[in-house]
Design an enzyme around this catalytic site. Structure first.
Site, mmCIF file in Angstrom:
data_model
loop_
_atom_site.group_PDB
_atom_site.id
_atom_site.type_symbol
_atom_site.label_atom_id
_atom_site.label_comp_id
_atom_site.label_asym_id
_atom_site.label_seq_id
_atom_site.Cartn_x
_atom_site.Cartn_y
_atom_site.Cartn_z
ATOM 1 N N LYS A 28 -10.723 93.298 45.251
ATOM 2 C CA LYS A 28 -11.375 92.976 46.529
ATOM 3 C C LYS A 28 -12.568 93.896 46.778
ATOM 4 O O LYS A 28 -13.634 93.455 47.206
ATOM 5 C CB LYS A 28 -10.374 93.117 47.680
ATOM 6 N N ASP B 27 -7.280 88.980 57.175
ATOM 7 C CA ASP B 27 -6.389 87.953 56.624
ATOM 8 C C ASP B 27 -6.284 86.723 57.513
ATOM 9 O O ASP B 27 -5.855 85.658 57.072
ATOM 10 C CB ASP B 27 -4.972 88.527 56.440
ATOM 11 N N GLN C 99 -2.312 95.927 52.727
ATOM 12 C CA GLN C 99 -1.777 95.282 51.527
ATOM 13 C C GLN C 99 -0.251 95.210 51.600
ATOM 14 O O GLN C 99 0.421 96.213 51.821
ATOM 15 C CB GLN C 99 -2.222 96.051 50.268
#
Length: 298
Positions: free
Chosen positions: A55, A122, A99
């Site tokens: 990412k 997210d 995460q």
């Protein structure tokens, strides 16, 4: 029988999204704003480290500022929450993710709910999911769930019109199964959705009616080729890891039986389909948050 399905190439579609984002980031920088994406990683799980690293690499490539927060596996709830508070207050950070999975001693829900909804990269914060439930017609100005958004973008960028189509979503998880119908039934997309899962007794019968199947149960080959209507679009988002008894290596399987490619009209491979789209839409959420922040300042 040879494969007849058109491949829905997530790598190609995500590359075009990233090219567009590069221009939007440059435009923001010209206004004095550098979009900042952050990750919070607790512990040293190799798969999580790899995913977070990817990412950051992709974010830097399009000109974004990349912030990494790492804590040891034995970090306390208070220590993790302090990092969340720090990112919420940091004007250089426009969006971030924690995460998952977190170590078992931590209260995951409490940590995720502590994220500033405006910085929820997210798109899965309860506030943002609630706003998505409430907003069927209007313009969305909150982060959207990345993977469901990636599924829709992958179809649209391959010229597939979802209006009036019957989509069957396999799975009811919070990442895909639950938010996917919320996006698909928005008036601008205008699809009809059926959700099936491991408790659905007539799943095969419902799958055979689908114009589009999204496999997101994380159950190996739960969707059989015999369940697919000829010409349907089939997107494989499920992940099942099994150890190969012969090699001892871990193998990844999707939710869609490989033979479905001989029946379907469109198919997204796994890996290489929706996965790259998720990262591209994660970055899109952060760039959009930076654009909203810049507009609010103007």
């Amino acid at each position: 029988m040879a494969q007849t399905a058109k491949i829905l190439d997530g790598k190609a579609a995500s590359a075009s999204i990233k090219a567009e984002l590069t221009e939007r980031v440059a435009a923001l920088k010209a206004r004095g704003v550098t979009p900042g994406i952050a990750t919070v990683l607790v512990g040293a799980d190799p798969a999580s480290q790899l995913y977070v690293g990817m990412k950051h690499k992709q974010s830097k490539a399009i000109g974004m500022n990349s912030i990494q927060k790492e804590l040891p596996a034995d970090a306390t709830q208070e220590q993790v929450e302090a990092v969340i508070d720090e990112l919420n207050a940091d004007p250089a950070c426009h969006g971030y993710i924690v995460q998952l999975p977190l170590p078992k001693h931590l209260d995951t829900d409490a940590i995720l709910e502590r994220i500033d909804p405006a910085k929820d990269a997210d798109g899965l914060h309860p506030t943002n999911l609630g706003k998505l439930v409430l907003n069927v017609n209007g313009q969305i100005d909150t982060p959207l769930p990345c993977t469901p958004r990636g599924v829709i973008e992958l179809l649209l960028r391959n010229g597939y019109d979802l209006k009036g189509k019957h989509v069957v979503v396999v799975g009811r998880g919070v990442t895909i199964g639950r938010p996917m119908p919320l996006l698909l039934t928005r008036r601008e997309v205008n699809a009809t959705v059926t959700v099936v899962h491991t408790g659905t007794p007539n799943m095969s019968e419902l799958l055979k009616q689908a114009d589009v199947i999204v496999g997101a149960a994380g159950a190996k080959h739960i969707v059989k080729a015999a369940d697919v209507k000829p010409g349907a679009a089939v997107l494989d988002v499920g992940v099942t890891r099994e150890t190969d008894p012969e090699t001892g290596k871990s193998r990844i399987y999707g939710d869609i039986e490989p033979a479905a490619a001989e029946v379907a009209g469109y198919i997204s491979p796994n890996p290489g389909g929706v996965g790259p789209m998720t990262v591209a839409l994660l970055m899109t959420n952060v760039v959009e948050a930076a654009e909203r922040a810049a507009a609010a300042k103007a």
